[in-house]
Enzyme design. Structure first.
Site, PDB file in Angstrom:
ATOM      1  N   CYS A   1       8.906  22.042   4.464  1.00  6.45           N
ATOM      2  CA  CYS A   1       8.184  21.077   3.861  1.00  6.45           C
ATOM      3  C   CYS A   1       6.713  21.676   3.725  1.00  6.45           C
ATOM      4  O   CYS A   1       5.773  21.091   3.110  1.00  6.45           O
ATOM      5  CB  CYS A   1       7.828  20.019   4.956  1.00  6.45           C
ATOM      6  SG  CYS A   1       7.568  20.610   6.428  1.00  6.45           S
TER       7      CYS A   1
ATOM      8  N   CYS B   1      -2.005   2.151  -9.456  1.00  5.75           N
ATOM      9  CA  CYS B   1      -2.537   1.385  -8.237  1.00  5.75           C
ATOM     10  C   CYS B   1      -3.851   1.392  -8.542  1.00  5.75           C
ATOM     11  O   CYS B   1      -4.599   2.238  -8.672  1.00  5.75           O
ATOM     12  CB  CYS B   1      -2.013   2.023  -7.088  1.00  5.75           C
ATOM     13  SG  CYS B   1      -2.731   1.286  -5.401  1.00  5.75           S
TER      14      CYS B   1
ATOM     15  N   CYS C   1      -1.955   8.468  -1.642  1.00  6.36           N
ATOM     16  CA  CYS C   1      -1.291   9.400  -3.120  1.00  6.36           C
ATOM     17  C   CYS C   1      -2.649  10.270  -3.316  1.00  6.36           C
ATOM     18  O   CYS C   1      -3.635   9.838  -3.448  1.00  6.36           O
ATOM     19  CB  CYS C   1      -1.260   8.351  -3.980  1.00  6.36           C
ATOM     20  SG  CYS C   1       0.183   7.163  -3.741  1.00  6.36           S
TER      21      CYS C   1
ATOM     22  N   ASP D   1      15.204  23.935   9.480  1.00  5.81           N
ATOM     23  CA  ASP D   1      14.190  22.906   8.721  1.00  5.81           C
ATOM     24  C   ASP D   1      13.130  22.568   9.638  1.00  5.81           C
ATOM     25  O   ASP D   1      12.778  21.633  10.299  1.00  5.81           O
ATOM     26  CB  ASP D   1      15.178  21.674   8.715  1.00  5.81           C
ATOM     27  CG  ASP D   1      14.246  20.605   7.839  1.00  5.81           C
ATOM     28  OD1 ASP D   1      13.315  20.691   7.416  1.00  5.81           O
ATOM     29  OD2 ASP D   1      15.010  19.508   7.818  1.00  5.81           O
TER      30      ASP D   1
ATOM     31  N   GLU E   1      16.707  20.842  18.770  1.00  2.44           N
ATOM     32  CA  GLU E   1      15.739  20.126  18.526  1.00  2.44           C
ATOM     33  C   GLU E   1      14.935  19.897  19.674  1.00  2.44           C
ATOM     34  O   GLU E   1      15.376  19.777  20.814  1.00  2.44           O
ATOM     35  CB  GLU E   1      16.426  18.673  17.993  1.00  2.44           C
ATOM     36  CG  GLU E   1      15.311  17.572  18.011  1.00  2.44           C
ATOM     37  CD  GLU E   1      14.257  17.709  17.222  1.00  2.44           C
ATOM     38  OE1 GLU E   1      14.081  18.223  16.124  1.00  2.44           O
ATOM     39  OE2 GLU E   1      12.981  17.556  17.597  1.00  2.44           O
TER      40      GLU E   1
ATOM     41  N   CYS F   1       1.554  -1.919  -1.982  1.00  2.47           N
ATOM     42  CA  CYS F   1       1.731  -0.663  -1.940  1.00  2.47           C
ATOM     43  C   CYS F   1       2.607  -0.021  -3.078  1.00  2.47           C
ATOM     44  O   CYS F   1       3.888  -0.452  -2.819  1.00  2.47           O
ATOM     45  CB  CYS F   1       1.703   0.066  -0.596  1.00  2.47           C
ATOM     46  SG  CYS F   1       1.853   1.924  -0.674  1.00  2.47           S
TER      47      CYS F   1
ATOM     48  N   CYS G   1      -7.531   5.432  -1.709  1.00  6.62           N
ATOM     49  CA  CYS G   1      -6.496   5.462  -0.709  1.00  6.62           C
ATOM     50  C   CYS G   1      -6.384   6.988  -0.327  1.00  6.62           C
ATOM     51  O   CYS G   1      -5.997   7.725  -1.132  1.00  6.62           O
ATOM     52  CB  CYS G   1      -5.411   4.564  -1.078  1.00  6.62           C
ATOM     53  SG  CYS G   1      -4.362   4.681   0.202  1.00  6.62           S
TER      54      CYS G   1
HETATM   55  N1  SAH Z   1      16.348  18.330  10.130  1.00  5.37           N
HETATM   56  C1  SAH Z   1      15.720  16.965  10.547  1.00  5.37           C
HETATM   57  C2  SAH Z   1      14.170  17.014  10.965  1.00  5.37           C
HETATM   58  C3  SAH Z   1      13.471  18.183  10.294  1.00  5.37           C
HETATM   59  S1  SAH Z   1      11.792  17.928  10.655  1.00  5.37           S
HETATM   60  C4  SAH Z   1      16.014  16.170   9.610  1.00  5.37           C
HETATM   61  O1  SAH Z   1      16.170  16.410   8.445  1.00  5.37           O
HETATM   62  O2  SAH Z   1      16.155  14.898   9.858  1.00  5.37           O
HETATM   63  C5  SAH Z   1      11.295  19.091  12.058  1.00  5.37           C
HETATM   64  C6  SAH Z   1      12.041  18.909  13.372  1.00  5.37           C
HETATM   65  O3  SAH Z   1      11.658  20.047  14.166  1.00  5.37           O
HETATM   66  C7  SAH Z   1      11.418  17.640  13.947  1.00  5.37           C
HETATM   67  O4  SAH Z   1      12.355  16.838  14.459  1.00  5.37           O
HETATM   68  C8  SAH Z   1      10.708  18.146  15.104  1.00  5.37           C
HETATM   69  O5  SAH Z   1      10.510  17.409  16.295  1.00  5.37           O
HETATM   70  C9  SAH Z   1      11.349  19.350  15.461  1.00  5.37           C
HETATM   71  N2  SAH Z   1      10.637  20.652  16.006  1.00  5.37           N
HETATM   72  C10 SAH Z   1       9.372  20.834  16.039  1.00  5.37           C
HETATM   73  N3  SAH Z   1       9.175  22.003  16.569  1.00  5.37           N
HETATM   74  C11 SAH Z   1      10.331  22.387  17.194  1.00  5.37           C
HETATM   75  C12 SAH Z   1      10.670  23.685  17.991  1.00  5.37           C
HETATM   76  N4  SAH Z   1       9.804  24.568  18.190  1.00  5.37           N
HETATM   77  N5  SAH Z   1      12.140  23.885  18.063  1.00  5.37           N
HETATM   78  C13 SAH Z   1      12.861  23.094  17.650  1.00  5.37           C
HETATM   79  N6  SAH Z   1      12.506  21.629  17.125  1.00  5.37           N
HETATM   80  C14 SAH Z   1      11.221  21.450  16.836  1.00  5.37           C
END
Ligand code: SAH
Length: 468
Positions: free
Chosen positions: A421, A82, A91, A394, A343, A170, A88
């Site tokens: 992540c 790119c 990336c 997650d 969530e 992009c 930018c």
């Molecule tokens: N597992 C899901 C999302 C993961 S991202 C997927 O794969 O699609 C992390 C998520 O945690 C987000 O949706 C965010 O809104 C949520 N989150 C953030 N803080 C939180 C908390 N204290 N308790 C529960 N969920 C939370």
């Protein structure tokens, strides 16, 4: 007392040039050089490069320098595809070969688990790379602005600023975007519809949001506007509706002085309120406001790994904490007895429930709230008898609260699957779990964001046999 940065007894000053070997890389992908032990961070430099750098800023123990010239390139260095890769903010690693990017990400996971997690002999499995490391994103939010000549431009922000780099193509976004952006820009020019000006809080069009269902080929376009109405909306619809795959055209209203891209209200101008797409064999309805993973190909691989680590035989009670729109929950529900998702965002839980319904999944139940509130409360209410076979987490980048980890341990799951992540907070949390009767059995990276420094990790922990 002011301590200054020195090299060979002399102060290191701004704009001073040095020739250095890049010895290491930071977690954010910058090169690390040493001058007599003094550390300089050099953006766009790679391990193995010999480069000329110019000092930008010095602090007591480290400083920042700009890459001026590559004297001897690292063998992993490639020409970015790119033309605006360097300025930018999208990336950070286009100048590193894809193999090199994967090795960098794998090492980043392993070194976090060692340094922060205190783990030894980490059972690393090969990182899951993507077959095509470009054009992989299904969602884009292009800021809209004007160039010096008053022409409408769209693009991405220059790293750490809100200046737009004019990018009509992009390399990591879906290719369909080029045509969509061209149509919206021509429409704005023709009807004199002004881009939003952040400083003056004036003008109308703030961002153009696009989504493409990679499996279904359905397309969504949503204009985020600083107003209630889009003038000549019917003209825009006329031009967009014939794009193959067009499914949903809408506006989103955001009149706030804020960095947040989306406002709370959407108005559909044409077609459906959502597009549909699949992760594995689970179908999702995605509206402009829904959270949905941006790289469905790699998400499927990551969740298949989570499913494999969970090793379900159909009799398990599973909790999926931080479940978002229920992506992992619905994946696991097909193989478990019962799944409970938690969530914090109520809208996401509504999506999760609807997604369960449209897929005829009846063994998934969802709760709104912070995982660190909901789970301990439910556990207490049960008088401490609520158990789980498998718990999946997650969390966002900040990882899990320790109170949540405590409750997880009390629930005595045979297996914990941690999807992360951010390897640093993952490592911190693994250290806690390993101190409370669990051990790390498997670790696997997944590259969801090629060309960036980000990496996802999936970890399997099992209960060690000697603890009760
Ligand atoms: N597992 C899901 C999302 C993961 S991202 C997927 O794969 O699609 C992390 C998520 O945690 C987000 O949706 C965010 O809104 C949520 N989150 C953030 N803080 C939180 C908390 N204290 N308790 C529960 N969920 C939370």
């Amino acid at each position: 007392m002011k301590t200054i940065a020195t090299y060979q007894g002399k102060e290191i000053v701004k704009n001073q040039e040095f020739v250095v070997d890049i010895e290491d890389m930071t977690a954010e992908g910058a090169g690390v050089a040493k001058l007599d032990g003094y550390t300089l961070f050099v953006k766009d430099a790679l391990v193995g490069d010999k480069v000329r750098i110019s000092v930008m800023k010095t602090k007591k123990t480290y400083g920042y320098a700009r890459l001026v010239e590559i004297l001897e390139p690292s063998k992993e260095r490639v020409e970015p595809v790119c033309p605006v890769a360097r300025i930018c903010g999208g990336c950070q690693l286009q100048h590193l070969s894809y193999e090199g990017q994967l090795a960098f990400k794998e090492k980043k996971i392993e070194s976090c688990l060692q340094r922060i997690g205190g783990l030894r002999d980490i059972p690393m499995e090969p990182i899951m790379g993507i077959e095509h490391p470009f054009y992989y994103r299904n969602k884009a939010q292009f800021p809209v602005g004007l160039d010096k000549d008053g022409k409408v431009i769209t693009g991405f922000y220059v790293g750490r600023t809100h200046n737009i780099v004019d990018t009509s193509h992009c390399m990591i976004q879906a290719k369909e975007n080029d045509e969509l952006l061209a149509i919206v820009k021509a429409f704005m020019e023709e009807y004199n519809i002004k881009p939003y000006n952040e400083e003056q809080h004036s003008g109308l069009v703030r961002h153009i949001l696009t989504r493409v269902g990679f499996t279904t080929k359905e397309i969504m376009v949503c204009l985020i506007i600083n107003g209630e109405k889009l003038p000549k909306a019917e003209e825009l619809v006329k031009r967009l509706e014939n794009v193959p795959g067009m499914t949903s055209i809408s506006i989103n209203i955001n009149k706030e002085k804020t960095n947040r891209i989306l406002g709370e209200r959407c108005v559909t101008l044409w077609g459906k309120d959502y597009i549909e797409d699949y992760i594995g064999n689970v179908k999702y309805q995605i509206s402009p406001l829904s959270f949905y993973q941006v790289n469905p190909v790699q998400t499927t691989k990551l969740y298949e790994t989570a499913l494999e680590y969970a090793s379900l035989d159909g009799n398990e009670i599973v909790w999926d904490l931080y479940c978002g729109i229920g992506t992992i929950s619905l994946f696991l529900a097909q193989k478990a007895k019962q799944v409970y998702g938690v969530e914090i965002v109520p809208q996401a839980i509504e999506d999760a429930k609807r997604n369960a319904k449209i897929n005829d999944i009846n063994n998934a139940e969802f709760f709104v709230g912070a995982a660190e509130d909901v789970l301990p409360k439910k556990y207490e209410e049960s008088g401490g008898v609520m158990k789980a076979d498998v718990i999946v987490v997650d969390p966002p980048r900040k990882g899990c609260e320790e109170t949540l980890l405590d409750t997880i341990v009390q629930m005595e799951p045979k297996r914990i699957v941690y999807v992360s992540c951010d390897p640093a907070t993952l490592a911190r949390d693994l250290k806690i779990l390993c101190g409370k009767g669990y051990e790390v059995k498997r670790v696997r990276g997944c590259d969801m964001f090629s060309q960036s420094y980000h990496v996802e990790t999936c970890v399997l922990l099992s209960k060690t046999s000697e603890t009760s």
